[in-house]
Design a protein around this motif. Structure first.
Motif, mmCIF file in Angstrom:
data_model
loop_
_atom_site.group_PDB
_atom_site.id
_atom_site.type_symbol
_atom_site.label_atom_id
_atom_site.label_comp_id
_atom_site.label_asym_id
_atom_site.label_seq_id
_atom_site.Cartn_x
_atom_site.Cartn_y
_atom_site.Cartn_z
ATOM 1 N N GLN A 183 102.448 67.120 35.814
ATOM 2 C CA GLN A 183 101.196 67.847 36.049
ATOM 3 C C GLN A 183 100.304 66.967 36.932
ATOM 4 O O GLN A 183 100.003 65.827 36.574
ATOM 5 N N MET A 184 99.921 67.479 38.100
ATOM 6 C CA MET A 184 99.060 66.704 38.998
ATOM 7 C C MET A 184 97.603 66.871 38.589
ATOM 8 O O MET A 184 97.257 67.846 37.907
ATOM 9 N N ARG A 185 96.742 65.950 39.061
ATOM 10 C CA ARG A 185 95.313 66.033 38.742
ATOM 11 C C ARG A 185 94.697 67.338 39.240
ATOM 12 O O ARG A 185 93.788 67.879 38.650
ATOM 13 N N ASN A 186 95.208 67.853 40.374
ATOM 14 C CA ASN A 186 94.631 69.080 40.931
ATOM 15 C C ASN A 186 95.221 70.343 40.288
ATOM 16 O O ASN A 186 95.000 71.455 40.758
ATOM 17 N N GLY A 187 95.992 70.166 39.211
ATOM 18 C CA GLY A 187 96.513 71.320 38.479
ATOM 19 C C GLY A 187 97.915 71.741 38.917
ATOM 20 O O GLY A 187 98.609 72.448 38.184
ATOM 21 N N GLN A 188 98.333 71.284 40.091
ATOM 22 C CA GLN A 188 99.674 71.648 40.560
ATOM 23 C C GLN A 188 100.734 70.975 39.693
ATOM 24 O O GLN A 188 100.497 69.886 39.162
ATOM 25 N N VAL A 189 101.900 71.627 39.592
ATOM 26 C CA VAL A 189 102.977 71.028 38.809
ATOM 27 C C VAL A 189 104.142 70.700 39.739
ATOM 28 O O VAL A 189 104.552 71.520 40.563
ATOM 29 N N ILE A 190 104.650 69.473 39.616
ATOM 30 C CA ILE A 190 105.879 69.119 40.336
ATOM 31 C C ILE A 190 107.012 69.343 39.348
ATOM 32 O O ILE A 190 107.108 68.658 38.325
ATOM 33 N N PRO A 191 107.866 70.331 39.615
ATOM 34 C CA PRO A 191 108.900 70.634 38.631
ATOM 35 C C PRO A 191 110.035 69.609 38.617
ATOM 36 O O PRO A 191 110.293 68.964 39.628
ATOM 37 N N GLU A 192 110.669 69.462 37.484
ATOM 38 C CA GLU A 192 111.804 68.540 37.337
ATOM 39 C C GLU A 192 112.854 68.864 38.417
ATOM 40 O O GLU A 192 113.108 70.034 38.706
ATOM 41 N N GLY A 193 113.419 67.837 39.005
ATOM 42 C CA GLY A 193 114.486 68.033 39.999
ATOM 43 C C GLY A 193 113.969 68.153 41.412
ATOM 44 O O GLY A 193 114.761 68.116 42.367
ATOM 45 N N MET A 194 112.660 68.285 41.585
ATOM 46 C CA MET A 194 112.143 68.441 42.956
ATOM 47 C C MET A 194 112.269 67.118 43.731
ATOM 48 O O MET A 194 112.041 66.047 43.178
ATOM 49 N N ASN A 195 112.663 67.225 45.003
ATOM 50 C CA ASN A 195 112.774 66.045 45.863
ATOM 51 C C ASN A 195 111.400 65.789 46.497
ATOM 52 O O ASN A 195 110.912 66.590 47.281
#
Ligand code: HEM
Length: 219
Positions: free
Chosen positions: A60-72
Motif C-alpha cells: 500500500q503506497m502513501r498516496n493510496g495506490q496499491v502495488i500488487p504482488e508479482g508486479m515488476n
C-alpha cells in the motif's frame, strides 16, 4: 569498469566547471568538498540507468495506490535523482551542504539487501584517483556530457607548470580542441555512415526478420 566510468564522469564534470575544479585544487585536503563532488557526479551520471524489483506481496503506497504482488517495478535512477531538486541538470556539489531531496531518492548504489557491496571501495578508489589527477593537472573538455558519454570522454589536460612552453600550449588549447574534436566527430560520423551502408548491403534486417520467422515455433 564502474570505477573508471565514475572517475571519467567526475573529471569531465570538473573539466566543464572550472571554478569547482579550482576550488578542489586549492582545497585538496577538504574531504567534504570532494565527497560532495563525487555525490553530485553520481547524482547526475548514475552508473546504473535502471534496476527492477518484483513485489513479493501487495504494497500500500502513501498516496493510496496499491502495488500488487508479482508486479515488476522499474526504478529510473536519473529520474529519482532529479526528484525534488532545483535545476537538476546543473552540476552543483554545494547542493549537498543542505540536501533538500526527499528520503530515499538518492541511491546510486541501490538500496536494501541487494545494494552494491562495493560502495565504500568505489568511493575510496575514486577519491584517491580524482585527488591525484586534480593535484597534478588542469582538465578541460568541450564534449556534450551525458550519462552514456555519447560524445566520447575527450578531456584535455595540462600541468601546473608555468614555463613558457606550457603557457603557449595553454593559449593554443581551445583552438586545438575545436580542431581535434571536429576531426574526431567527422571520423565517427563517417564510420556510422559506413556501418549503415554495410548493414544495408547485407540486407541484414530482412535476413533477421526471415530467420526469426523461421525459428518461431508453429502454433
Ligand atoms: C561507482 C561504482 C559503482 C556503482 C555506482 C555501483 C552501483 C551498483 C548498484 C546500483 C547495484 C544494485 C543494482 C540493483 O539493485 O539492482 C550494484 C550491485 C552490485 N555491485 Fe556495484 N557499483 C559500483 C562498483 C562496484 C564494484 C567495483 C564492484 C565489485 C568490485 C561491485 C559489485 C557489485 C555487486 C556484486 C552487486 C550485486 C549485489 C547483490 O545483488 O546482492 N560494484 N552496484
Amino acid at each position: 569498469m564502474q570505477i573508471s566510468e565514475f572517475v571519467a564522469h567526475t573529471i569531465v564534470a570538473l573539466s566543464q566547471n572550472i571554478d569547482i575544479q579550482a576550488r578542489l585544487k586549492n582545497n585538496l585536503a577538504d574531504n567534504q568538498l570532494l565527497q560532495r563532488i563525487l555525490d553530485e557526479s553520481l547524482r547526475i551520471y548514475p552508473l546504473f540507468g535502471i534496476t527492477n524489483r518484483i513485489a513479493d506481496q501487495d504494497y500500500q503506497m502513501r498516496n493510496g495506490q496499491v502495488i500488487p504482488e508479482g508486479m515488476n517495478i522499474v526504478f529510473d535512477f536519473v529520474a529519482c535523482h532529479a526528484e525534488g531538486i532545483i535545476n537538476p541538470n546543473v552540476f552543483d556539489p554545494d547542493r549537498w551542504i543542505q540536501p533538500k531531496q526527499p528520503d530515499n531518492c538518492y541511491m546510486p548504489f541501490g538500496a536494501g539487501p541487494r545494494m552494491c557491496p562495493a560502495k565504500k571501495f568505489a568511493y575510496n578508489i575514486t577519491a584517491t584517483l580524482v585527488t591525484d589527477m586534480i593535484k597534478n593537472y588542469w582538465f578541460i573538455s568541450s564534449i556534450e556530457h551525458d550519462r552514456p558519454l555519447t560524445g566520447g570522454g575527450l578531456v584535455y589536460f595540462f600541468s601546473d607548470n608555468q614555463g613558457i612552453k606550457q603557457r603557449i600550449k595553454r593559449r593554443l588549447m581551445l583552438p586545438m580542441i575545436s580542431f581535434k574534436e571536429a576531426l574526431v566527430q567527422r571520423c565517427y560520423s563517417r564510420k556510422v555512415i559506413k556501418n549503415c551502408e554495410i548493414v544495408n548491403k547485407t540486407d541484414f534486417l530482412t535476413k533477421l526478420v526471415k530467420t526469426e520467422a523461421q525459428d518461431m515455433p508453429s502454433l
